[in-house]
Design an enzyme around this catalytic site. Structure first.
Site, PDB file in Angstrom:
ATOM      1  N   TYR A 150       0.834  -1.204   0.000  1.00 34.55           N
ATOM      2  CA  TYR A 150       0.000   0.000   0.000  1.00 34.55           C
ATOM      3  C   TYR A 150       0.870   1.255   0.000  1.00 34.55           C
ATOM      4  O   TYR A 150       0.744   2.116  -0.871  1.00 34.55           O
ATOM      5  CB  TYR A 150      -0.916  -0.027   1.225  1.00 34.55           C
ATOM      6  CG  TYR A 150      -1.900   1.113   1.322  1.00 34.55           C
ATOM      7  CD1 TYR A 150      -2.999   1.182   0.468  1.00 34.55           C
ATOM      8  CD2 TYR A 150      -1.743   2.112   2.275  1.00 34.55           C
ATOM      9  CE1 TYR A 150      -3.910   2.223   0.562  1.00 34.55           C
ATOM     10  CE2 TYR A 150      -2.655   3.158   2.380  1.00 34.55           C
ATOM     11  CZ  TYR A 150      -3.738   3.209   1.525  1.00 34.55           C
ATOM     12  OH  TYR A 150      -4.645   4.244   1.624  1.00 34.55           O
ATOM     13  N   GLU A 152       4.146   1.809  -0.549  1.00 35.11           N
ATOM     14  CA  GLU A 152       5.028   2.021  -1.696  1.00 35.11           C
ATOM     15  C   GLU A 152       4.225   2.143  -2.994  1.00 35.11           C
ATOM     16  O   GLU A 152       4.628   2.856  -3.913  1.00 35.11           O
ATOM     17  CB  GLU A 152       6.060   0.887  -1.812  1.00 35.11           C
ATOM     18  CG  GLU A 152       7.021   0.806  -0.628  1.00 35.11           C
ATOM     19  CD  GLU A 152       8.051   1.948  -0.572  1.00 35.11           C
ATOM     20  OE1 GLU A 152       7.856   3.001  -1.208  1.00 35.11           O
ATOM     21  OE2 GLU A 152       9.067   1.768   0.129  1.00 35.11           O
ATOM     22  N   GLY A 153       3.093   1.434  -3.062  1.00 36.30           N
ATOM     23  CA  GLY A 153       2.213   1.585  -4.235  1.00 36.30           C
ATOM     24  C   GLY A 153       1.751   3.024  -4.369  1.00 36.30           C
ATOM     25  O   GLY A 153       1.781   3.618  -5.453  1.00 36.30           O
ATOM     26  N   ARG A 191     -10.382  -0.911  10.909  1.00 33.08           N
ATOM     27  CA  ARG A 191      -9.987   0.480  11.131  1.00 33.08           C
ATOM     28  C   ARG A 191     -10.589   0.963  12.440  1.00 33.08           C
ATOM     29  O   ARG A 191     -11.691   0.561  12.831  1.00 33.08           O
ATOM     30  CB  ARG A 191     -10.374   1.363   9.948  1.00 33.08           C
ATOM     31  CG  ARG A 191      -9.320   1.191   8.859  1.00 33.08           C
ATOM     32  CD  ARG A 191      -9.384   2.249   7.830  1.00 33.08           C
ATOM     33  NE  ARG A 191     -10.391   1.957   6.838  1.00 33.08           N
ATOM     34  CZ  ARG A 191     -10.572   2.695   5.748  1.00 33.08           C
ATOM     35  NH1 ARG A 191      -9.849   3.756   5.533  1.00 33.08           N
ATOM     36  NH2 ARG A 191     -11.499   2.360   4.884  1.00 33.08           N
ATOM     37  N   SER A 194     -14.429   2.552  13.067  1.00 36.63           N
ATOM     38  CA  SER A 194     -15.531   1.606  12.839  1.00 36.63           C
ATOM     39  C   SER A 194     -15.418   0.432  13.817  1.00 36.63           C
ATOM     40  O   SER A 194     -16.432  -0.033  14.366  1.00 36.63           O
ATOM     41  CB  SER A 194     -15.531   1.112  11.399  1.00 36.63           C
ATOM     42  OG  SER A 194     -14.238   0.755  10.996  1.00 36.63           O
ATOM     43  N   ASN A 195     -14.181  -0.019  14.061  1.00 36.73           N
ATOM     44  CA  ASN A 195     -13.958  -1.110  15.002  1.00 36.73           C
ATOM     45  C   ASN A 195     -14.545  -0.789  16.380  1.00 36.73           C
ATOM     46  O   ASN A 195     -15.318  -1.564  16.947  1.00 36.73           O
ATOM     47  CB  ASN A 195     -12.449  -1.267  15.186  1.00 36.73           C
ATOM     48  CG  ASN A 195     -12.003  -2.663  14.920  1.00 36.73           C
ATOM     49  OD1 ASN A 195     -12.701  -3.413  14.260  1.00 36.73           O
ATOM     50  ND2 ASN A 195     -10.841  -3.013  15.437  1.00 36.73           N
TER      51      ASN A 195
HETATM   52  N1  LIG Z   1     -10.345   6.324   4.474  1.00 36.85           N
HETATM   53  C1  LIG Z   1      -9.194   6.828   4.788  1.00 36.85           C
HETATM   54  O1  LIG Z   1      -8.953   7.136   5.965  1.00 36.85           O
HETATM   55  C2  LIG Z   1      -8.131   7.079   3.750  1.00 36.85           C
HETATM   56  C3  LIG Z   1      -6.915   7.621   4.172  1.00 36.85           C
HETATM   57  C4  LIG Z   1      -5.920   7.845   3.227  1.00 36.85           C
HETATM   58  C5  LIG Z   1      -6.153   7.579   1.889  1.00 36.85           C
HETATM   59  N2  LIG Z   1      -7.342   7.049   1.504  1.00 36.85           N
HETATM   60  C6  LIG Z   1      -7.507   6.747   0.070  1.00 36.85           C
HETATM   61  O2  LIG Z   1      -8.778   7.151  -0.369  1.00 36.85           O
HETATM   62  C7  LIG Z   1      -9.279   6.222  -1.339  1.00 36.85           C
HETATM   63  C8  LIG Z   1     -10.652   5.728  -0.909  1.00 36.85           C
HETATM   64  O3  LIG Z   1     -10.540   5.071   0.356  1.00 36.85           O
HETATM   65  P1  LIG Z   1     -11.807   4.513   1.151  1.00 36.85           P
HETATM   66  O4  LIG Z   1     -11.540   4.673   2.573  1.00 36.85           O
HETATM   67  O5  LIG Z   1     -13.045   5.071   0.551  1.00 36.85           O
HETATM   68  O6  LIG Z   1     -11.656   2.965   0.833  1.00 36.85           O
HETATM   69  P2  LIG Z   1     -12.712   1.925   0.233  1.00 36.85           P
HETATM   70  O7  LIG Z   1     -12.066   0.581   0.294  1.00 36.85           O
HETATM   71  O8  LIG Z   1     -14.034   2.102   0.859  1.00 36.85           O
HETATM   72  O9  LIG Z   1     -12.812   2.420  -1.266  1.00 36.85           O
HETATM   73  C9  LIG Z   1     -11.957   1.998  -2.288  1.00 36.85           C
HETATM   74  C10 LIG Z   1     -12.807   1.647  -3.502  1.00 36.85           C
HETATM   75  O10 LIG Z   1     -11.938   1.267  -4.574  1.00 36.85           O
HETATM   76  C11 LIG Z   1     -12.475   0.090  -5.180  1.00 36.85           C
HETATM   77  N3  LIG Z   1     -11.369  -0.622  -5.823  1.00 36.85           N
HETATM   78  C12 LIG Z   1     -10.335  -1.264  -5.211  1.00 36.85           C
HETATM   79  N4  LIG Z   1      -9.524  -1.787  -6.142  1.00 36.85           N
HETATM   80  C13 LIG Z   1     -10.044  -1.459  -7.363  1.00 36.85           C
HETATM   81  C14 LIG Z   1      -9.669  -1.707  -8.705  1.00 36.85           C
HETATM   82  N5  LIG Z   1      -8.558  -2.416  -8.988  1.00 36.85           N
HETATM   83  N6  LIG Z   1     -10.456  -1.228  -9.690  1.00 36.85           N
HETATM   84  C15 LIG Z   1     -11.578  -0.529  -9.416  1.00 36.85           C
HETATM   85  N7  LIG Z   1     -11.994  -0.261  -8.164  1.00 36.85           N
HETATM   86  C16 LIG Z   1     -11.223  -0.712  -7.144  1.00 36.85           C
HETATM   87  C17 LIG Z   1     -13.118  -0.666  -4.041  1.00 36.85           C
HETATM   88  O11 LIG Z   1     -14.058  -1.639  -4.467  1.00 36.85           O
HETATM   89  C18 LIG Z   1     -13.738   0.470  -3.241  1.00 36.85           C
HETATM   90  O12 LIG Z   1     -15.032   0.781  -3.696  1.00 36.85           O
HETATM   91  C19 LIG Z   1      -8.243   5.106  -1.446  1.00 36.85           C
HETATM   92  O13 LIG Z   1      -7.420   5.351  -2.563  1.00 36.85           O
HETATM   93  C20 LIG Z   1      -7.441   5.246  -0.174  1.00 36.85           C
HETATM   94  O14 LIG Z   1      -6.119   4.797  -0.346  1.00 36.85           O
HETATM   95  C21 LIG Z   1      -8.329   6.786   2.409  1.00 36.85           C
END
Ligand SMILES: NC(=O)c1ccc[n+]([C@@H]2O[C@H](COP(=O)([O-])OP(=O)(O)OC[C@H]3O[C@@H](n4cnc5c(N)ncnc54)[C@H](O)[C@@H]3O)[C@@H](O)[C@H]2O)c1
Length: 317
Positions: A150, A152-153, A191, A194-195
């Protein structure tokens, strides 16, 4: 190909996820035509069910690791599992989603001359040696650990965004998102917000890792979505990266006690060993966001927790 519609055509990848679904909602309120793309790995149709039927909302099942050919004006690239248990489930796919996903979405932006925003993360700072984190800090990241797929990606995705910007003059925006919470978080993705809420509502013990003295900052999802939309609207000269989060800092024990008080739960706190590479402190410096976006979070933790608790209460019945 330009459309004759006056509405802005906006692609949200990961639009059926937690943050993405709120973003789709807000964009529709602002009269955009929204194309939500998701492979439903962690996202669910229930998150966007209320938008289906809106003539300006379109849902497409697609995996961003494959190229996408659509005509849009703006792209919010959110597709990526965000919780450790989700992104560690298939770590190779996680890296592919970040890296191939970024290449595909940047390629699309290049072809249709769209503006593109990357949902990056505070995890690019790793276990930070600088506190609070400012955007010029390069981070302290383990390249070979369980979280690396995650961290490094996302770092590589940022690199790609800046190389497309320098090499192909793409209009890019990079948001480094810190912990965000709110309705439609996954109920059991491990997380912390929610946990704690789900455990408290079920009367189960609340799990604290380590001594619970590690701190996190929590941004309510409405504030975050506001910041993402403001960032997309900044002049082309502003690329970020920009920290988006709530600088209010709370220990895990403080958060657990707030959740207990707001739910009226009698759950006890239980302590378990800290997972690998779990950062001790996380807090954004949001000075840049304040200056460039005219933004700061407005929803206090107690209010946001109340709204999130209401959501989980309704969901858990
Ligand atoms: N929630 C946080 O606290 C937080 C913090 C930092 C960064 N982010 C970033 O924000 C973005 C959204 O996070 P979130 O909390 O809503 O997570 P989430 O898991 O609810 O949403 C991610 C969405 O991406 C979709 N997805 C995953 N791989 C996919 C793929 N290969 N092709 C198409 N769809 C794909 C999933 O099905 C999901 O609907 C993410 O990129 C995450 O890294 C979130």
């Amino acid at each position: 190909m330009r459309s004759y519609s006056v509405r802005k055509r906006v692609l949200v990848t990961g639009g059926a996820g937690f943050i993405g679904s709120h973003l789709c909602e807000r964009l529709l309120e602002q009269d955009a035509d929204v194309l939500c793309v998701d492979n439903f790995f962690t996202g669910v149709k229930d998150n966007i069910a209320h938008l289906i039927g809106n003539a300006h909302f379109e849902l497409m099942r697609h995996d961003v690791t494959f190229p996408l050919y659509v005509e849009v004006d703006e792209i919010y690239n959110l597709a990526c599992p965000a919780a450790p248990i989700h992104y560690q489930f298939d770590p190779v796919q996680t890296t592919k989603t970040s890296v191939h996903g970024a290449i595909n979405m940047l390629g699309l932006a290049k072809r249709v001359k769209a503006k593109i925003l990357q949902a990056s993360t505070s995890e690019v700072y790793g276990d930070p040696k600088v506190h609070p984190q400012t955007e010029d800090y390069w981070g302290n990241v383990n390249p070979i650990g369980f979280r690396s797929c995650y961290d490094e990606g996302k770092r590589c995705a940022e690199t790609l965004f800046f190389d497309y910007h320098r090499q192909h003059k793409l209009r890019i925006k990079v948001a480094r998102i810190f912990n965000t919470y709110g309705p439609r978080m996954h109920p059991n993705d491990g997380r912390v917000v929610s946990n704690f809420i789900v455990q408290a509502l079920k009367g189960e013990p609340i799990t604290i890792y380590g001594k619970g003295s590690q701190t996190r900052s929590f941004c309510y999802v409405d504030d975050l979505v506001d910041a993402l939309i403001r960032l997309m609207a900044t002049p082309d000269g502003f690329t970020g990266p920009v920290n988006l989060g709530n600088p209010g800092e709370f220990t895990m024990v403080e958060l657990a006690k707030k959740v207990l008080a707001l739910t009226g739960s009698k759950s006890e706190l239980v302590y378990k060993p800290l997972p690998e590479d779990d950062p001790m402190q996380r807090k954004p410096d949001i000075g840049l966001a304040a200056r460039e976006l005219g933004w700061k979070p407005t929803i206090p933790l107690d209010d946001g927790l109340r709204r999130t608790i209401d959501y989980f209460r309704a969901r858990e019945g």
